[in-house]
Design an enzyme around this catalytic site. Structure first.
Site, PDB file in Angstrom:
ATOM      1  N   ASP A   1      -6.365   7.171   8.311  1.00 31.06           N
ATOM      2  CA  ASP A   1      -6.625   5.770   9.264  1.00 31.06           C
ATOM      3  C   ASP A   1      -5.420   5.937  10.352  1.00 31.06           C
ATOM      4  OD1 ASP A   1      -4.524   5.745   7.503  1.00 31.06           O
ATOM      5  OD2 ASP A   1      -4.958   3.644   6.715  1.00 31.06           O
TER       6      ASP A   1
ATOM      7  N   HIS B   1      -1.365   4.540   7.343  1.00 30.73           N
ATOM      8  CA  HIS B   1      -0.667   5.117   5.749  1.00 30.73           C
ATOM      9  C   HIS B   1      -0.267   6.450   6.148  1.00 30.73           C
ATOM     10  CE1 HIS B   1      -3.097   1.537   4.801  1.00 30.73           C
ATOM     11  NE2 HIS B   1      -2.054   1.019   4.184  1.00 30.73           N
TER      12      HIS B   1
ATOM     13  N   SER C   1       0.898  -1.191  -0.104  1.00 36.60           N
ATOM     14  CA  SER C   1      -0.088  -0.014   0.103  1.00 36.60           C
ATOM     15  C   SER C   1       1.013   1.255   0.042  1.00 36.60           C
ATOM     16  CB  SER C   1      -0.932  -0.144   1.184  1.00 36.60           C
ATOM     17  OG  SER C   1      -0.131  -0.203   2.239  1.00 36.60           O
TER      18      SER C   1
END
Length: 348
Positions: free
Chosen positions: A245, A248, A80
């Site tokens: 979040d 990240h 990610s």
């Protein structure tokens, strides 16, 4: 046992098919599991948007119809972090930032493909490399890999993790691509993670980063430590550096990471403006590979490049401010093979 020795053992176990080599003692596992359950209640409390697609052509203004310039082909692989999860605009993703920066420094177009998958572990690299090499007429000139965080959080054996990474780098190098790996970030810097899990996560992720450096250098790639990027700058500005979040990176966080990786990407293609010489004032030098890997894991933005075995070159390249990335032009551009960059992009 020193980090250099642990990293060397992990790399050796991966190379010779050894079994799992744990990074933590058995006594720490119970604490780790309990603390992880507490961390999960706060990490990911927000919602990370689906990563935007930034594939396309950057720096299209370089060249002209009279003197066309074939683009450099850049591929992003990994998890990610490489995909850019946590931001909402394509221009904020690492791939877009690196492509626009490479175009500006190399003064030629860059065609970028992002093959990274959020949640991916190192065992997904085989699939991603297959996609990157699927079209013989569009093989990448340089590949950037960011991987390792999910290997730690999902407790993948480190020997297995680095074995997959080494195989991926070997395939890409055999195909003629330069490879730059952003090693495992320091998971101990995630704000909602508390002690003692913070200490354990830091130790595990840095040891994995050191082992990654050893196997990548042995396969002819280069590494850049991302550990401390989720360190001093992230610790000083957690609200700005982390996304919605709390896990990240934010747009500012990705820009910081891209600024650290860009000089090594440019240097691998022979277009970085600084001379390739050692600077003693910045603690650069030739070290045994395992020692260089251990030192790089402790300092953000440290580049490790293979030299004459068993030595490696440790460098601290100066970061430069990235240009504001323009919107990419969708789809591939020229189908011809890229002409060499200044200094010969394919040189070894």
């Amino acid at each position: 046992m020193s980090r250099a020795r642990v990293a060397r053992r992990i790399a050796a176990g991966a190379a010779y098919g050894g079994g799992s080599i744990g990074l933590l003692g058995a006594a720490a596992i119970g604490v780790l599991v309990a603390e992880m359950q507490l961390a999960k209640r706060s990490v990911g409390g927000g919602t990370a948007p689906i990563p935007p697609r930034g594939d396309g052509l950057y720096g299209a203004g370089y060249g002209s119809p009279t003197f066309p310039v074939a683009p450099v082909r850049l591929a992003l692989l990994g998890d990610s972090t490489a995909a850019g999860q946590g931001v909402r605009r394509a221009g904020q993703t690492p791939g877009s930032l690196l492509a626009s920066g490479l175009a500006a420094v190399g003064e030629r177009p860059v065609e970028m493909r992002n093959l990274a998958l959020p949640g991916a572990r190192s065992d997904d690299l085989d699939r991603q490399v297959t996609l990157a090499l699927a079209d013989p007429g569009r093989l990448p000139d340089v590949c950037v890999i960011m991987i390792g965080a999910n290997d730690v959080t999902h407790r993948m054996p480190p020997t297995e993790s680095v074995r997959h990474l080494a195989a991926a780098v070997r395939r890409l190098r055999t195909a003629g691509a330069e490879v730059v790996v952003g090693t495992c970030p320091d998971l101990g810097t995630i704000e909602p993670v508390y002690q003692p899990l913070r200490w354990l996560a830091r130790r595990v992720s840095r040891q994995l980063a050191a082992a990654q450096t050893i196997v990548v250098v042995e396969q002819g790639g280069r590494t850049v430590s991302l550990g401390d990027l989720l360190g001093p700058e992230f610790a000083a500005n957690p609200r700005e550096m982390f996304g919605a979040d709390n896990y990240h990176p934010s747009a500012e966080g990705y820009a910081t990471a891209a600024m650290a990786v860009l000089p090594t990407v440019c240097a691998s293609l022979g277009v970085w403006p600084e001379a390739e010489r050692l600077d003693a004032d910045r603690r650069e030098g030739m070290l045994p590979v395992a020692q260089a890997a251990a030192e790089a894991a402790d300092e953000a933005g440290t580049e490790v490049t293979g030299a004459r075995a068993p030595w490696a070159l440790l460098k601290h390249r100066r970061r430069r401010r990235l240009p504001a990335p323009p919107a990419p032009e969708p789809g591939p551009s020229a189908s011809s093979a890229p002409a060499p960059l200044r200094g010969d992009a394919r040189r070894r």
